[in-house]
Scaffold this motif. Structure first.
Motif, PDB file in Angstrom:
ATOM      1  N   GLY A 172       0.798  -1.216   0.000  1.00 38.17           N
ATOM      2  CA  GLY A 172       0.000   0.000   0.000  1.00 38.17           C
ATOM      3  C   GLY A 172       0.826   1.259   0.000  1.00 38.17           C
ATOM      4  N   VAL A 173       2.151   1.118   0.215  1.00 41.06           N
ATOM      5  CA  VAL A 173       3.057   2.263   0.180  1.00 41.06           C
ATOM      6  C   VAL A 173       3.785   2.290  -1.160  1.00 41.06           C
ATOM      7  CG1 VAL A 173       5.147   3.289   1.163  1.00 41.06           C
ATOM      8  CG2 VAL A 173       3.366   2.383   2.676  1.00 41.06           C
ATOM      9  N   LEU A 174       3.834   3.457  -1.776  1.00 40.48           N
ATOM     10  CA  LEU A 174       4.606   3.668  -2.992  1.00 40.48           C
ATOM     11  C   LEU A 174       5.681   4.703  -2.690  1.00 40.48           C
ATOM     12  CD1 LEU A 174       1.716   3.943  -5.629  1.00 40.48           C
ATOM     13  CD2 LEU A 174       3.037   1.916  -5.015  1.00 40.48           C
ATOM     14  N   GLY A 175       6.917   4.425  -3.111  1.00 45.39           N
ATOM     15  CA  GLY A 175       8.020   5.344  -2.881  1.00 45.39           C
ATOM     16  C   GLY A 175       8.410   6.046  -4.164  1.00 45.39           C
ATOM     17  N   VAL A 176       8.190   7.346  -4.242  1.00 46.16           N
ATOM     18  CA  VAL A 176       8.467   8.125  -5.452  1.00 46.16           C
ATOM     19  C   VAL A 176       9.489   9.207  -5.127  1.00 46.16           C
ATOM     20  CG1 VAL A 176       7.484   9.458  -7.345  1.00 46.16           C
ATOM     21  CG2 VAL A 176       6.072   7.750  -6.174  1.00 46.16           C
ATOM     22  N   THR A 177      10.594   9.204  -5.839  1.00 49.89           N
ATOM     23  CA  THR A 177      11.662  10.189  -5.644  1.00 49.89           C
ATOM     24  C   THR A 177      11.993  10.864  -6.967  1.00 49.89           C
ATOM     25  OG1 THR A 177      12.690   9.013  -3.804  1.00 49.89           O
ATOM     26  CG2 THR A 177      14.090  10.509  -5.027  1.00 49.89           C
ATOM     27  N   ALA A 178      11.955  12.184  -7.006  1.00 47.52           N
ATOM     28  CA  ALA A 178      12.403  12.916  -8.181  1.00 47.52           C
ATOM     29  C   ALA A 178      13.921  13.076  -8.125  1.00 47.52           C
ATOM     30  CB  ALA A 178      11.730  14.282  -8.242  1.00 47.52           C
ATOM     31  N   GLY A 179      14.563  13.126  -9.304  1.00 51.26           N
ATOM     32  CA  GLY A 179      16.018  13.221  -9.352  1.00 51.26           C
ATOM     33  C   GLY A 179      16.649  11.848  -9.270  1.00 51.26           C
ATOM     34  N   PRO A 180      17.887  11.756  -8.767  1.00 47.33           N
ATOM     35  CA  PRO A 180      18.549  10.447  -8.670  1.00 47.33           C
ATOM     36  C   PRO A 180      17.745   9.512  -7.766  1.00 47.33           C
ATOM     37  CG  PRO A 180      20.136  12.219  -8.360  1.00 47.33           C
ATOM     38  CD  PRO A 180      18.773  12.850  -8.320  1.00 47.33           C
ATOM     39  N   ILE A 296      33.009  -5.753 -15.385  1.00 51.13           N
ATOM     40  CA  ILE A 296      32.096  -6.804 -15.862  1.00 51.13           C
ATOM     41  C   ILE A 296      30.872  -6.165 -16.504  1.00 51.13           C
ATOM     42  CG2 ILE A 296      30.682  -8.780 -15.190  1.00 51.13           C
ATOM     43  CD1 ILE A 296      32.542  -9.116 -12.763  1.00 51.13           C
ATOM     44  N   ASP A 297      30.253  -5.261 -15.792  1.00 48.35           N
ATOM     45  CA  ASP A 297      29.077  -4.569 -16.330  1.00 48.35           C
ATOM     46  C   ASP A 297      28.818  -3.330 -15.483  1.00 48.35           C
ATOM     47  OD1 ASP A 297      27.316  -5.300 -14.040  1.00 48.35           O
ATOM     48  OD2 ASP A 297      27.465  -7.304 -14.863  1.00 48.35           O
ATOM     49  N   GLY A 298      27.860  -2.538 -15.915  1.00 51.08           N
ATOM     50  CA  GLY A 298      27.522  -1.329 -15.172  1.00 51.08           C
ATOM     51  C   GLY A 298      26.254  -0.699 -15.710  1.00 51.08           C
ATOM     52  N   THR A 299      25.591   0.065 -14.863  1.00 50.89           N
ATOM     53  CA  THR A 299      24.398   0.795 -15.268  1.00 50.89           C
ATOM     54  C   THR A 299      24.491   2.218 -14.731  1.00 50.89           C
ATOM     55  OG1 THR A 299      23.194   0.066 -13.294  1.00 50.89           O
ATOM     56  CG2 THR A 299      22.916  -1.233 -15.291  1.00 50.89           C
ATOM     57  N   PRO A 300      23.915   3.182 -15.456  1.00 51.46           N
ATOM     58  CA  PRO A 300      23.952   4.568 -14.979  1.00 51.46           C
ATOM     59  C   PRO A 300      22.918   4.804 -13.887  1.00 51.46           C
ATOM     60  CG  PRO A 300      22.747   4.443 -17.038  1.00 51.46           C
ATOM     61  CD  PRO A 300      23.284   3.063 -16.775  1.00 51.46           C
ATOM     62  N   THR A 301      23.019   5.945 -13.241  1.00 53.12           N
ATOM     63  CA  THR A 301      22.023   6.354 -12.248  1.00 53.12           C
ATOM     64  C   THR A 301      20.659   6.497 -12.919  1.00 53.12           C
ATOM     65  OG1 THR A 301      23.742   7.588 -11.077  1.00 53.12           O
ATOM     66  CG2 THR A 301      21.454   8.126 -10.543  1.00 53.12           C
ATOM     67  N   VAL A 302      19.623   5.988 -12.247  1.00 49.54           N
ATOM     68  CA  VAL A 302      18.255   6.227 -12.715  1.00 49.54           C
ATOM     69  C   VAL A 302      17.826   7.593 -12.189  1.00 49.54           C
ATOM     70  CG1 VAL A 302      15.842   5.484 -12.655  1.00 49.54           C
ATOM     71  CG2 VAL A 302      17.679   3.783 -12.754  1.00 49.54           C
ATOM     72  N   VAL A 303      17.612   8.523 -13.103  1.00 49.19           N
ATOM     73  CA  VAL A 303      17.225   9.883 -12.727  1.00 49.19           C
ATOM     74  C   VAL A 303      15.753  10.089 -13.089  1.00 49.19           C
ATOM     75  CG1 VAL A 303      17.691  12.343 -13.002  1.00 49.19           C
ATOM     76  CG2 VAL A 303      19.582  10.694 -13.099  1.00 49.19           C
ATOM     77  N   ASN A 304      14.921  10.181 -12.089  1.00 48.27           N
ATOM     78  CA  ASN A 304      13.495  10.396 -12.304  1.00 48.27           C
ATOM     79  C   ASN A 304      13.213  11.854 -12.647  1.00 48.27           C
ATOM     80  OD1 ASN A 304      12.356   7.849 -12.014  1.00 48.27           O
ATOM     81  ND2 ASN A 304      12.022   8.061  -9.812  1.00 48.27           N
ATOM     82  N   ASP A 305      12.350  12.048 -13.627  1.00 53.33           N
ATOM     83  CA  ASP A 305      11.955  13.391 -14.037  1.00 53.33           C
ATOM     84  C   ASP A 305      11.002  13.988 -13.007  1.00 53.33           C
ATOM     85  OD1 ASP A 305      11.642  15.439 -16.355  1.00 53.33           O
ATOM     86  OD2 ASP A 305       9.590  14.929 -15.766  1.00 53.33           O
ATOM     87  N   ALA A 306      11.278  15.214 -12.592  1.00 52.72           N
ATOM     88  CA  ALA A 306      10.478  15.849 -11.553  1.00 52.72           C
ATOM     89  C   ALA A 306       9.020  16.013 -11.990  1.00 52.72           C
ATOM     90  CB  ALA A 306      11.069  17.205 -11.184  1.00 52.72           C
ATOM     91  N   GLY A 307       8.808  16.434 -13.224  1.00 53.58           N
ATOM     92  CA  GLY A 307       7.441  16.627 -13.703  1.00 53.58           C
ATOM     93  C   GLY A 307       6.672  15.330 -13.794  1.00 53.58           C
ATOM     94  N   ALA A 308       7.320  14.286 -14.288  1.00 47.28           N
ATOM     95  CA  ALA A 308       6.655  12.976 -14.395  1.00 47.28           C
ATOM     96  C   ALA A 308       6.331  12.431 -13.008  1.00 47.28           C
ATOM     97  CB  ALA A 308       7.537  12.000 -15.163  1.00 47.28           C
TER      98      ALA A 308
END
Length: 408
Positions: A172-180, A296-308
């Motif tokens: 029932g809890v959703l965690g939403v963060t804008a930016g990184p 071996i591998d790597g992924t970039p930071t997931v940056v959430n759009d503030a407006g979205a």
């Protein structure tokens, strides 16, 4: 139709019993494709290896990409669930390993199938839904493979990328963060060369086990002594292999590292420090050869759009049924951001609570929630077991609500 609670649980338990490693998700992809075809979606399989892409069009309007990852992990399950995995698979090292959905990707797939069904039933929207069931997230290669296989050339670019990751927050809890929102990840393989010999004569050898132990300990000083307290970084040695017998000093030791950061300058500094320490410890030990440090591998930071994020948060709150919190940046990593970056569109990727709310009785603040979360089995644990009901219903509702906030 995978839209009733009973149908969702049946799909979830089946997927949980039969996890597949990254790039091997043939059974999972087949189940996904069959359900989507039954629902009336235009379905394409084999995208980026074992990926599945499905589209549904309803006139003019925006294209919304909803994404779920499908792969499991080489972990032996210890949940005691009646539908626990007993599956095994061959990993890249050629060895047979037990496999488990220890990260909750079975939840993600089931929720997106449920959302796909609800979006068919809902006749009130216009636009285009682009469903991406992605393979091989755990290595960070799946999103890149689908893009390289012409994801956007073949199926068109979306206007937004949406998705969710189950976590040990209460249902029932959703965690939403804008930016990184999710950290960048770098996985390294370090080979330390020694000079082996008899365990009774260490003076005639250069012991890579001792060298490896010294390196592991020194690496723990990178975050503690080289990174500012206001910056985020994690350095974990997740694997240390050396030797075959108690009375033989081996020729080499192999370490595998996982590094998490959210800032490119910090990332560069941590990687440089790791390289310096590995080479410095080898020199101090008198190693006969330079160590090997391989990415071996790597992924970039997931940056959430503030407006979205603002849009989906408002939609979640208006729809009711969820408590929306801001958990801040999590140190886990994800490759979903690559899908948004390659398309040049906003991303909103949130945490989906999957833990029994009874475990959080009395917690009223984000800090208190985090304290309880820290006491629960987390993603990648052999005891990670999201509460199927009502987590699946919660996840389906979140995906549909977020998608409808963008669709016409």
């Amino acid at each position: 139709m995978p839209s009733t609670p009973e149908a969702l649980i049946a799909i979830y338990e089946d997927l949980h019993r039969h996890p597949e490693l990254g790039g091997q998700e043939h059974r999972t992809a087949g189940i996904v494709a069959d359900h989507l075809r039954t629902l009336g979606y235009d379905v394409t399989t084999g995208v980026g290896g074992t990926g599945v892409v499905a589209t549904l069009e309803r006139g003019a309007g925006p294209t919304v990409l909803l994404r779920a990852d499908m792969d499991g992990l080489p972990v032996r399950e210890d949940t005691g669930l009646p539908y626990a995995s007993t599956a095994t698979a061959t990993t890249a090292d050629g060895k047979e390993h037990p496999v488990m959905h220890a990260c909750g990707h079975d939840v993600h797939v089931t929720c997106l199938l449920g959302a796909a069904a609800r979006l068919v039933e809902d006749r009130e929207w216009q636009g285009r839904v682009l469903l991406v069931f992605q393979p091989d997230e755990e290595t960070g290669n799946g999103a890149r493979a689908m893009v390289a296989d012409g994801l956007y050339e073949r199926f068109g670019k979306p206007d937004v990328v949406l998705g969710q990751h189950v976590a040990p927050l209460p249902v029932g809890v959703l965690g939403v963060t804008a930016g990184p929102a999710f950290a960048a990840s770098d996985s390294l393989r370090v080979v330390l060369h020694g000079s082996g010999g008899h365990g009774s004569r260490p003076e005639a050898t250069v012991d890579p086990v001792v060298l490896g132990a010294a390196t592991v300990l020194r690496l723990q000083t990178v975050v503690a002594r080289e990174i500012a307290g206001s910056d985020m970084a994690v350095v974990t040695v997740g694997s240390f292999h050396a030797g075959t017998a108690p009375n033989i000093i081996p020729d080499e030791a192999v370490l595998q590292l996982s590094i998490r950061t959210t800032d490119e300058h910090v990332r560069a500094r941590v990687l440089a420090a790791v390289e310096r320490i590995v080479r410095g410890e080898a020199a101090a030990a008198g190693a006969p050869r330079e160590p090997e440090v391989v990415t071996i591998d790597g992924t970039p930071t997931v940056v959430n759009d503030a407006g979205a994020c603002a849009r989906v948060t408002a939609a979640f709150q208006a729809a009711g049924g969820h408590l929306v919190v801001d958990p801040g940046t999590v140190t886990g990593s994800e490759d979903v951001g690559i899908l948004a970056d390659e398309a040049g569109v906003p991303c909103a990727y949130w945490l989906l609570g999957g833990a029994d709310p009874a475990l959080f009785a009395g917690a009223t603040t984000v800090e208190e929630l985090k304290r309880v979360v820290g006491e629960l089995p987390s993603n990648h644990s052999p005891r990670f077991a999201p509460l199927a009901a009502p987590t699946l219903e919660s996840g389906v509702a979140a995906l549909v609500t977020a998608a409808r906030s963008f669709l016409g």
